[in-house]
Motif scaffolding. Sequence first.
Motif, PDB file in Angstrom:
ATOM      1  N   ALA A 228      55.746 -37.970  52.138  1.00 49.69           N
ATOM      2  CA  ALA A 228      56.138 -37.354  50.868  1.00 49.69           C
ATOM      3  C   ALA A 228      56.844 -36.016  51.082  1.00 49.69           C
ATOM      4  N   ALA A 229      57.156 -35.696  52.317  1.00 49.25           N
ATOM      5  CA  ALA A 229      57.705 -34.369  52.600  1.00 49.25           C
ATOM      6  C   ALA A 229      58.948 -34.094  51.764  1.00 49.25           C
ATOM      7  N   SER A 230      59.006 -32.887  51.217  1.00 53.01           N
ATOM      8  CA  SER A 230      60.163 -32.476  50.435  1.00 53.01           C
ATOM      9  C   SER A 230      61.163 -31.798  51.367  1.00 53.01           C
ATOM     10  N   LEU A 231      62.376 -32.322  51.407  1.00 53.66           N
ATOM     11  CA  LEU A 231      63.350 -31.812  52.375  1.00 53.66           C
ATOM     12  C   LEU A 231      64.325 -30.820  51.754  1.00 53.66           C
ATOM     13  N   ASP A 232      64.351 -30.758  50.437  1.00 56.88           N
ATOM     14  CA  ASP A 232      65.351 -29.913  49.792  1.00 56.88           C
ATOM     15  C   ASP A 232      64.785 -28.576  49.333  1.00 56.88           C
ATOM     16  N   SER A 233      63.501 -28.392  49.469  1.00 56.47           N
ATOM     17  CA  SER A 233      62.907 -27.112  49.117  1.00 56.47           C
ATOM     18  C   SER A 233      62.581 -26.360  50.402  1.00 56.47           C
ATOM     19  N   GLN A 234      63.241 -25.224  50.562  1.00 56.76           N
ATOM     20  CA  GLN A 234      63.078 -24.479  51.812  1.00 56.76           C
ATOM     21  C   GLN A 234      61.612 -24.137  52.110  1.00 56.76           C
ATOM     22  N   PRO A 235      60.850 -23.578  51.139  1.00 56.72           N
ATOM     23  CA  PRO A 235      59.453 -23.227  51.442  1.00 56.72           C
ATOM     24  C   PRO A 235      58.607 -24.450  51.815  1.00 56.72           C
ATOM     25  N   LYS A 236      58.827 -25.556  51.091  1.00 55.29           N
ATOM     26  CA  LYS A 236      58.041 -26.762  51.380  1.00 55.29           C
ATOM     27  C   LYS A 236      58.397 -27.341  52.736  1.00 55.29           C
ATOM     28  N   LEU A 237      59.686 -27.364  53.024  1.00 54.55           N
ATOM     29  CA  LEU A 237      60.108 -27.899  54.321  1.00 54.55           C
ATOM     30  C   LEU A 237      59.551 -27.042  55.450  1.00 54.55           C
ATOM     31  N   LEU A 238      59.583 -25.739  55.255  1.00 56.97           N
ATOM     32  CA  LEU A 238      59.085 -24.823  56.276  1.00 56.97           C
ATOM     33  C   LEU A 238      57.591 -25.081  56.543  1.00 56.97           C
ATOM     34  N   ARG A 239      56.826 -25.270  55.463  1.00 54.80           N
ATOM     35  CA  ARG A 239      55.394 -25.539  55.647  1.00 54.80           C
ATOM     36  C   ARG A 239      55.176 -26.872  56.361  1.00 54.80           C
ATOM     37  N   ALA A 240      55.970 -27.873  55.988  1.00 53.79           N
ATOM     38  CA  ALA A 240      55.838 -29.185  56.642  1.00 53.79           C
ATOM     39  C   ALA A 240      56.163 -29.077  58.133  1.00 53.79           C
ATOM     40  N   LEU A 241      57.171 -28.294  58.469  1.00 50.08           N
ATOM     41  CA  LEU A 241      57.521 -28.096  59.881  1.00 50.08           C
ATOM     42  C   LEU A 241      56.372 -27.416  60.612  1.00 50.08           C
ATOM     43  N   HIS A 242      55.814 -26.400  59.991  1.00 47.15           N
ATOM     44  CA  HIS A 242      54.696 -25.683  60.626  1.00 47.15           C
ATOM     45  C   HIS A 242      53.520 -26.620  60.869  1.00 47.15           C
ATOM     46  N   ARG A 243      53.222 -27.494  59.893  1.00 41.25           N
ATOM     47  CA  ARG A 243      52.119 -28.443  60.058  1.00 41.25           C
ATOM     48  C   ARG A 243      52.366 -29.375  61.239  1.00 41.25           C
ATOM     49  N   SER A 244      53.651 -29.637  61.527  1.00 40.28           N
ATOM     50  CA  SER A 244      53.970 -30.513  62.660  1.00 40.28           C
ATOM     51  C   SER A 244      54.120 -29.733  63.959  1.00 40.28           C
ATOM     52  N   GLY A 245      53.864 -28.445  63.897  1.00 42.30           N
ATOM     53  CA  GLY A 245      53.919 -27.659  65.120  1.00 42.30           C
ATOM     54  C   GLY A 245      55.293 -27.103  65.455  1.00 42.30           C
ATOM     55  N   VAL A 246      56.238 -27.185  64.502  1.00 39.89           N
ATOM     56  CA  VAL A 246      57.555 -26.578  64.728  1.00 39.89           C
ATOM     57  C   VAL A 246      57.505 -25.178  64.132  1.00 39.89           C
ATOM     58  N   LEU A 247      57.306 -24.184  64.994  1.00 39.15           N
ATOM     59  CA  LEU A 247      57.008 -22.844  64.490  1.00 39.15           C
ATOM     60  C   LEU A 247      58.268 -21.996  64.347  1.00 39.15           C
ATOM     61  N   VAL A 248      59.090 -22.387  63.390  1.00 34.70           N
ATOM     62  CA  VAL A 248      60.311 -21.632  63.116  1.00 34.70           C
ATOM     63  C   VAL A 248      60.053 -20.644  61.983  1.00 34.70           C
ATOM     64  N   GLU A 249      60.919 -19.631  61.901  1.00 35.21           N
ATOM     65  CA  GLU A 249      60.770 -18.655  60.825  1.00 35.21           C
ATOM     66  C   GLU A 249      61.651 -18.990  59.633  1.00 35.21           C
ATOM     67  N   SER A 250      62.638 -19.827  59.889  1.00 32.97           N
ATOM     68  CA  SER A 250      63.516 -20.239  58.800  1.00 32.97           C
ATOM     69  C   SER A 250      63.869 -21.701  59.040  1.00 32.97           C
ATOM     70  N   THR A 251      64.576 -22.290  58.090  1.00 29.98           N
ATOM     71  CA  THR A 251      64.994 -23.677  58.285  1.00 29.98           C
ATOM     72  C   THR A 251      66.497 -23.746  58.552  1.00 29.98           C
ATOM     73  N   SER A 252      67.058 -22.643  59.034  1.00 32.18           N
ATOM     74  CA  SER A 252      68.492 -22.661  59.267  1.00 32.18           C
ATOM     75  C   SER A 252      68.821 -23.481  60.509  1.00 32.18           C
TER      76      SER A 252
END
Length: 579
Positions: A228-252
Amino acid sequence: MTSTDGVSAPSWIVLGRAPGGIRAALLSADAAEISREQIEASALPSWIERHEAQAAPRWVWSDAPQWYASLLASGVRVARCHDLRLCHAILRESAFVDAGAAVRGSTEWDAAPASAGDEKAPTLFELDAASVATGLPDGLDDALAEFARQRDAIAGSSDPARLRLLTAAESAGALVAEELRAAGVPWDAAAHDRILTETLGARPAGGGQPARLAAAADRVRQALGDPAASLDSQPKLLRALHRSGVLVESTSRWELAEQKHPVIEPLLEYKKLARLQSANGWSWLEGWVHDGRFRPVYVPGGVVTGRWASSGGGALQLPRQLREAVRADPGWKLVIADVAQLEPRVLASMASDTALATAARGRDLYEGIVDSGAVATRQQAKIALLGAMYGATTGESGRLVPRLRRAYPRAMGLVDDAARTGEDGGVVTTWLGRTSPRPSEAWSAAQSRATEAEASGADEMRARRWARDRGRFTRNFVVQGTAAEWALSWLADLRGRLYALPPVGDAQAAPRSGPVFARRPHLAFFLHDEVIVHAPESLAEDSARAVTDAAAAAGRLLFGDFPLEFRLDVRISDTALKD
DNA sequence: TACTGGTGCGCG
DNA sequence: AAAGCGCGCACCAGTA
């Protein structure tokens, strides 16, 4: 110039609105009033056409979009104008103009152009210009008074010749902007649709995502383990990435590309496709391309430096990916020309830096810098020069700039001086006299606060940071702004040369370019240092020569005999596709 | 519902 | 996350 009946022909015709029609004042070369006339609105195009044929006066009007768009639609082209709104904006701020000049006080002329989404301004006659200044005075007496103030400001300035050039060039740009819109960019909607379909997948009939975009989204969600991951919302995508262990500060894109994770590749793919879909997808195509033409709204003087902006359609951000959809009409060609390293060449000319001019002579300027021994590679030369013009202080660019300072002290001194002036709160001025805005109240307050005894470290840090920010802005302003002046001069000269070419017969006409341009080579696109001319095949070579000759003329007009060539890359093609 | 600000990315 | 200027637009989130 005199007409056959011995009455002196007008050099200027000032236009204004009046109840029931238009009023015009005909002025001699020294701006003395010869006569006034009242014209019915519906008769204005033919009245203007008649005067244009007789004496080609300079038309003085409030705002080109309000007057010229409908003239072009009626088939009337004018050679010259004086755009009161645009010239007011320049003269009000110009450091060349006397501080007490009346033009600075005529604030009712400060109106900005309305953006495409704004309510329609009162229109002249069946005008649907999308960029029209609202709230401008529009009567004849208003126009005459402002015109007089502007002439006084120029005549009493420290450099009337340059301000005359600048106001003429800016006004010519206003004509070009309307002409570009009237003619439009020849656009092959089928080619655009083909690119979209190949890239995104077929467009689903009932809305929804095209196949390739949906597939990329699925792969991203799979890799995230989150259906159900939301890909078009920056904050949601960022949280989903963090949950998967991708520790980025932005989604750029830049930060993601450095990560190693199965989600990265599909996510970058998704972002790329989603961008194409939302910025230039099918709904853009339907909204902006009609009858084989893309008609963007150009906004001359829309950038503080004097560059044009655009409003609606993203005319200045067309992705290279879609250039293939820019396609000449059958029997016509595109002449595509861009200036090689415009800003460095402009800088060399402004600074009279003969060493940098030598590096530019007859070749790629960056290669010339390498040959001079200042840096080792073309890439280094480019990074260093851009860094010098933008104010880079760190990274490879910041490290290379000092080497350019040694090799080209005059050019580097010019931008360094501009930066220092900006940091100190001063204003800087382009070659022809366009002047940067004064610092904001907040900026000045921060600078004074930092000098007070009780200023905190944070106050001082902020003041210094803002000062450096402003220094980078003024550093770039003088170069970007003068490059814009060169480009305006190029456009102005080019439109004259193109119009002087013989029109083709009706059999070769491209009626979709509108009544004025259907049988003539005409400008179709402009982007800071690039033009596209749409020309009948038989006139393509002549048009290409006009583009080149106009560039040389622009260089001479601004910089006289300074020995620097403004090199163009010119090609003649059916599409604007690069390579 | 309309706005504003932040983010990201396209262009020079 | 661009380093380093100038833009416009789409989208989302938070607020009025």
